[in-house]
Design an enzyme around this catalytic site. Sequence first.
Site, PDB file in Angstrom:
ATOM      1  N   GLN A 270       0.819  -1.215   0.000  1.00  0.00           N
ATOM      2  CA  GLN A 270       0.000   0.000   0.000  1.00  0.00           C
ATOM      3  C   GLN A 270       0.853   1.265   0.000  1.00  0.00           C
ATOM      4  OE1 GLN A 270      -3.473  -0.176  -0.504  1.00  0.00           O
ATOM      5  NE2 GLN A 270      -2.640  -2.200  -0.952  1.00  0.00           N
ATOM      6  N   HIS A 273       1.572   3.072  -3.392  1.00  0.00           N
ATOM      7  CA  HIS A 273       0.657   3.973  -4.090  1.00  0.00           C
ATOM      8  C   HIS A 273       1.169   5.407  -4.163  1.00  0.00           C
ATOM      9  CE1 HIS A 273      -2.962   1.657  -5.024  1.00  0.00           C
ATOM     10  NE2 HIS A 273      -2.769   0.993  -3.908  1.00  0.00           N
ATOM     11  N   GLU A 339      -8.902   2.494   6.061  1.00  0.00           N
ATOM     12  CA  GLU A 339      -9.480   2.128   4.764  1.00  0.00           C
ATOM     13  C   GLU A 339      -9.400   0.612   4.581  1.00  0.00           C
ATOM     14  OE1 GLU A 339      -8.709   3.189   0.033  1.00  0.00           O
ATOM     15  OE2 GLU A 339      -7.103   3.479   1.508  1.00  0.00           O
ATOM     16  N   HIS A 340      -8.199   0.050   4.774  1.00  0.00           N
ATOM     17  CA  HIS A 340      -7.989  -1.402   4.699  1.00  0.00           C
ATOM     18  C   HIS A 340      -7.440  -1.877   6.043  1.00  0.00           C
ATOM     19  CE1 HIS A 340      -6.901   0.325   0.662  1.00  0.00           C
ATOM     20  NE2 HIS A 340      -7.782  -0.579   0.258  1.00  0.00           N
ATOM     21  N   ASP A 373      -7.855  -5.354  -3.784  1.00  0.00           N
ATOM     22  CA  ASP A 373      -7.642  -4.321  -4.791  1.00  0.00           C
ATOM     23  C   ASP A 373      -8.082  -4.773  -6.176  1.00  0.00           C
ATOM     24  OD1 ASP A 373      -6.640  -2.385  -3.106  1.00  0.00           O
ATOM     25  OD2 ASP A 373      -4.541  -2.909  -3.430  1.00  0.00           O
ATOM     26  N   HIS A 432     -50.765  22.808   9.641  1.00  0.00           N
ATOM     27  CA  HIS A 432     -50.617  21.372   9.412  1.00  0.00           C
ATOM     28  C   HIS A 432     -51.895  20.640   9.817  1.00  0.00           C
ATOM     29  CE1 HIS A 432     -46.416  22.323   8.893  1.00  0.00           C
ATOM     30  NE2 HIS A 432     -46.080  21.047   8.743  1.00  0.00           N
TER      31      HIS A 432
END
Length: 447
Positions: A270, A273, A339-340, A373, A432
Amino acid sequence: MISRIDMRGSLPENLRDVLPRAELDVEAALEKVRSICDDVRHRGAAAVRELTARFDGVEIASTRVPAEEIERALAELDPRVRAALEESIRRARKVHRDQRRTDVTTEVVPGGTVTERWVPVDRVGLYVPGGRAVYPSSVVMNVVPAQEAGVKSLAVTSPPQKGDAPHDRGGDPEFGGLPHPTILAACALLGVGEVYSVGGAQAVAMFAYGTEECPPATLVTGPGNIWVTAAKRLLKGRIGIDSEAGPTEIAILADETADPVHVAADLISQAEHDVVAAAVLVTTSPELADAVEKELPGQVAATKHAARITEALAGRQSGIVLVDSIDDGLKVVDAYAAEHLEIHTANAAEVAARVRNAGAIFVGTYAPVSLGDYLAGSNHVLPTGGCACHSSGLSVQSFLRGIHVVDYSREALAGAAAHVSVLADAEDLPAHGAAIRARFDWEIPTT
């Protein structure tokens, strides 16, 4: 190469504040993208083309990719890549098809029903990044749930790549102002014929406002850089957004049973990236921490993007966190809301079932994030920056709206009339109650 935080003894009360985290100053980027979005709003495709030339260094005659270039990209696609993409699509479709919602009608009282009807959005703009890496997998992850939700009109956009001629490949990594051909080929495999060579904030603005070449969309999804994220925040009143994606993150919760080779490899995968990608190991084992630290340099040196990975691992957003117990480790990863999140512990499935906050959870040795992924069948467009404590990843639900349909008979309304009138008076909204009374020729009791 990677720092340590020792939380043994007692966990800090402000866990979320002291954990490693990438900084993303979206507010600072907002003012810079405002003028870009305003330009696209007022000048349309001409503005998009000029902004593309300024930011991407590419002159494009049209923002839309010709159909023949999409077909050409598929025809020239490496057969092995095609087979892998087709299997990724098959698995993703299998998972996302089971996410489809069904309409539900509830009889509240005799003659009074409420139906929740699930309706897809009319048109979606799907953003596929194209900066440091090429992401045909993101085409799959965006398009498949939209199609399974029943979206009738969808368009893909991805940043243009430099080059002299669109079809002059020749091993040159530049592609003449079109998105990367693997992205175009993935679109072709999914039956998407509307593709644009536009990236950055101008792509979000193009979908939000529409241009002469691209009709406006009602929703934009997909991750991007800080300029894409800032444009989403700026324009979310004009167009729906999935999330404000930040740098990618992996957290690993591990004990002494974990294999340091696997843990190091997954942290590196990761960190590959981006230089601001986050890689965090939370462990009860100092011995594992030592072994992972020892393992990292050799594995990093053997990778193609060693400099990028080294910077990511050494950054403030990455680190090894030592804790006393798995219970404490769970508190840490829930506060981090990654995230992961990988679980490398004894009884990994039981530990994973106790996690409350994560975009996606990967259980045990043979479910690494890399599988998610590309080929697990799950979606890899996930909440970042701690947002997994309140938000979900991309799914069929992301492209649907629940509409309540209320159907009451005269008798069913009469049975509710007194309560409605009382509540209307309690809120000092007498009209109402009057709207109810107008339907009957008798006085509604309020006591």
